[in-house]
Design a protein around this motif. Structure first.
Motif, mmCIF file in Angstrom:
data_model
loop_
_atom_site.group_PDB
_atom_site.id
_atom_site.type_symbol
_atom_site.label_atom_id
_atom_site.label_comp_id
_atom_site.label_asym_id
_atom_site.label_seq_id
_atom_site.Cartn_x
_atom_site.Cartn_y
_atom_site.Cartn_z
ATOM 1 N N PHE A 26 0.836 -1.204 0.000
ATOM 2 C CA PHE A 26 0.000 0.000 0.000
ATOM 3 C C PHE A 26 0.868 1.250 0.000
ATOM 4 O O PHE A 26 0.628 2.184 -0.775
ATOM 5 C CB PHE A 26 -0.937 0.014 1.216
ATOM 6 C CG PHE A 26 -1.678 1.312 1.353
ATOM 7 C CD1 PHE A 26 -2.834 1.548 0.635
ATOM 8 C CD2 PHE A 26 -1.206 2.315 2.190
ATOM 9 C CE1 PHE A 26 -3.508 2.754 0.745
ATOM 10 C CE2 PHE A 26 -1.865 3.528 2.302
ATOM 11 C CZ PHE A 26 -3.024 3.746 1.576
ATOM 12 N N ALA A 27 1.887 1.289 0.840
ATOM 13 C CA ALA A 27 2.756 2.464 0.935
ATOM 14 C C ALA A 27 3.423 2.758 -0.403
ATOM 15 O O ALA A 27 3.459 3.910 -0.849
ATOM 16 C CB ALA A 27 3.800 2.273 2.034
ATOM 17 N N GLY A 28 3.952 1.735 -1.037
ATOM 18 C CA GLY A 28 4.609 1.934 -2.330
ATOM 19 C C GLY A 28 3.670 2.502 -3.366
ATOM 20 O O GLY A 28 4.028 3.414 -4.124
ATOM 21 N N ILE A 29 2.454 1.984 -3.405
ATOM 22 C CA ILE A 29 1.476 2.464 -4.387
ATOM 23 C C ILE A 29 1.032 3.878 -4.045
ATOM 24 O O ILE A 29 0.895 4.731 -4.929
ATOM 25 C CB ILE A 29 0.287 1.488 -4.477
ATOM 26 C CG1 ILE A 29 0.767 0.136 -5.023
ATOM 27 C CG2 ILE A 29 -0.819 2.059 -5.361
ATOM 28 C CD1 ILE A 29 -0.248 -0.980 -4.919
ATOM 29 N N ALA A 30 0.810 4.166 -2.761
ATOM 30 C CA ALA A 30 0.398 5.515 -2.352
ATOM 31 C C ALA A 30 1.487 6.529 -2.684
ATOM 32 O O ALA A 30 1.206 7.607 -3.231
ATOM 33 C CB ALA A 30 0.070 5.542 -0.863
ATOM 34 N N LEU A 31 2.733 6.197 -2.380
ATOM 35 C CA LEU A 31 3.843 7.112 -2.667
ATOM 36 C C LEU A 31 3.998 7.323 -4.174
ATOM 37 O O LEU A 31 4.251 8.437 -4.625
ATOM 38 C CB LEU A 31 5.134 6.587 -2.048
ATOM 39 C CG LEU A 31 5.162 6.576 -0.513
ATOM 40 C CD1 LEU A 31 6.364 5.798 -0.007
ATOM 41 C CD2 LEU A 31 5.137 7.979 0.063
ATOM 42 N N LYS A 32 3.829 6.257 -4.943
ATOM 43 C CA LYS A 32 3.908 6.353 -6.410
ATOM 44 C C LYS A 32 2.821 7.287 -6.954
ATOM 45 O O LYS A 32 3.006 7.916 -7.992
ATOM 46 C CB LYS A 32 3.771 4.955 -7.009
ATOM 47 C CG LYS A 32 3.756 4.897 -8.523
ATOM 48 C CD LYS A 32 3.681 3.467 -9.027
ATOM 49 C CE LYS A 32 2.254 2.978 -9.003
ATOM 50 N NZ LYS A 32 2.064 1.650 -9.584
ATOM 51 N N ASN A 33 1.713 7.390 -6.224
ATOM 52 C CA ASN A 33 0.579 8.189 -6.689
ATOM 53 C C ASN A 33 0.436 9.518 -5.957
ATOM 54 O O ASN A 33 -0.645 10.103 -5.943
ATOM 55 C CB ASN A 33 -0.701 7.363 -6.598
ATOM 56 C CG ASN A 33 -0.744 6.316 -7.692
ATOM 57 O OD1 ASN A 33 -0.916 6.646 -8.857
ATOM 58 N ND2 ASN A 33 -0.537 5.066 -7.335
ATOM 59 N N ALA A 35 1.398 10.483 -2.556
ATOM 60 C CA ALA A 35 1.454 10.634 -1.100
ATOM 61 C C ALA A 35 2.842 11.103 -0.687
ATOM 62 O O ALA A 35 3.841 10.742 -1.307
ATOM 63 C CB ALA A 35 1.113 9.325 -0.398
ATOM 64 N N VAL A 36 2.900 11.904 0.364
ATOM 65 C CA VAL A 36 4.172 12.384 0.904
ATOM 66 C C VAL A 36 4.786 11.313 1.806
ATOM 67 O O VAL A 36 5.987 11.074 1.785
ATOM 68 C CB VAL A 36 3.960 13.700 1.692
ATOM 69 C CG1 VAL A 36 5.224 14.138 2.401
ATOM 70 C CG2 VAL A 36 3.429 14.789 0.775
ATOM 71 N N SER A 37 3.943 10.663 2.610
ATOM 72 C CA SER A 37 4.409 9.601 3.497
ATOM 73 C C SER A 37 3.233 8.766 3.972
ATOM 74 O O SER A 37 2.077 9.180 3.869
ATOM 75 C CB SER A 37 5.158 10.180 4.706
ATOM 76 O OG SER A 37 4.273 10.894 5.532
ATOM 77 N N THR A 38 3.569 7.584 4.477
ATOM 78 C CA THR A 38 2.576 6.738 5.142
ATOM 79 C C THR A 38 3.179 6.297 6.469
ATOM 80 O O THR A 38 4.400 6.234 6.615
ATOM 81 C CB THR A 38 2.199 5.492 4.311
ATOM 82 O OG1 THR A 38 3.331 4.641 4.197
ATOM 83 C CG2 THR A 38 1.691 5.871 2.930
ATOM 84 N N MET A 39 2.324 6.014 7.423
ATOM 85 C CA MET A 39 2.778 5.546 8.733
ATOM 86 C C MET A 39 1.815 4.458 9.185
ATOM 87 O O MET A 39 0.598 4.639 9.125
ATOM 88 C CB MET A 39 2.778 6.694 9.740
ATOM 89 C CG MET A 39 3.267 6.333 11.111
ATOM 90 S SD MET A 39 5.028 6.074 11.223
ATOM 91 C CE MET A 39 5.620 7.729 11.013
ATOM 92 N N GLU A 40 2.376 3.347 9.621
ATOM 93 C CA GLU A 40 1.602 2.232 10.165
ATOM 94 C C GLU A 40 2.138 1.950 11.560
ATOM 95 O O GLU A 40 3.350 1.798 11.731
ATOM 96 C CB GLU A 40 1.769 0.981 9.290
ATOM 97 C CG GLU A 40 1.302 1.141 7.862
ATOM 98 C CD GLU A 40 -0.177 0.881 7.667
ATOM 99 O OE1 GLU A 40 -0.839 0.356 8.597
ATOM 100 O OE2 GLU A 40 -0.665 1.185 6.573
ATOM 101 N N SER A 41 1.262 1.883 12.541
ATOM 102 C CA SER A 41 1.686 1.714 13.931
ATOM 103 C C SER A 41 0.923 0.561 14.573
ATOM 104 O O SER A 41 -0.316 0.543 14.563
ATOM 105 C CB SER A 41 1.422 3.001 14.718
ATOM 106 O OG SER A 41 2.009 4.110 14.068
ATOM 107 N N TRP A 42 1.674 -0.390 15.147
ATOM 108 C CA TRP A 42 1.098 -1.557 15.826
ATOM 109 C C TRP A 42 0.903 -1.226 17.302
ATOM 110 O O TRP A 42 1.771 -0.618 17.928
ATOM 111 C CB TRP A 42 2.034 -2.743 15.664
ATOM 112 C CG TRP A 42 1.430 -4.058 16.053
ATOM 113 C CD1 TRP A 42 1.560 -4.686 17.250
ATOM 114 C CD2 TRP A 42 0.618 -4.903 15.248
ATOM 115 N NE1 TRP A 42 0.879 -5.879 17.240
ATOM 116 C CE2 TRP A 42 0.283 -6.028 16.005
ATOM 117 C CE3 TRP A 42 0.130 -4.807 13.943
ATOM 118 C CZ2 TRP A 42 -0.509 -7.071 15.526
ATOM 119 C CZ3 TRP A 42 -0.658 -5.843 13.453
ATOM 120 C CH2 TRP A 42 -0.964 -6.959 14.241
#
Length: 117
Positions: A26-33, A35-42
């Motif tokens: 998801f992050a790779g696709i969002a950044l390719k389209n 997005a500036v950044s993504t963050m996932e937190s457990w």
């Protein structure tokens, strides 16, 4: 100012590695389209509340953990264009067709930034 898509979801602990793999895609696709950044937190230090909390918000069940995530976009317009491009991307639709969590219990929304440092 930036624009933020936010997500809170319950992920079965047994599916943590599958979720991380999907989050990477998801992050790779969002950044390719755009997005500036993504963050996932457990989940780490998430207290249970008396009236409401993250667990209640997503009907977290035993054996599940909370994930708190967000995607930063440069603007609402960039987010709208990026999201449309993602939905039209065959890689995105094929990778996201099977989620390692119950998507019906995910809460999400988009937010206009009013303060940024």
């Amino acid at each position: 100012m930036t624009y933020v898509d936010g997500y809170v979801l319950a992920v079965p602990i047994a599916n943590k590695e599958a979720y991380i793999k999907q989050a990477e895609i998801f992050a790779g696709i969002a950044l390719k389209n755009g997005a500036v950044s993504t963050m996932e937190s457990w989940q780490d230090d998430v207290p249970e509340g008396k009236q409401t909390d993250f667990f209640k918000a997503v009907d977290c069940q035993p054996g599940e953990a909370i994930v708190f995530a967000w995607t930063i976009w440069p603007s609402k317009e960039a987010r709208d264009a990026g999201t449309k491009a993602m939905m039209d991307d065959p890689e995105f639709t094929s990778q996201m067709s099977e989620m390692p969590f119950d998507g019906k219990r995910m809460i999400y929304g988009s937010f206009e930034t009013f303060l940024e440092h």
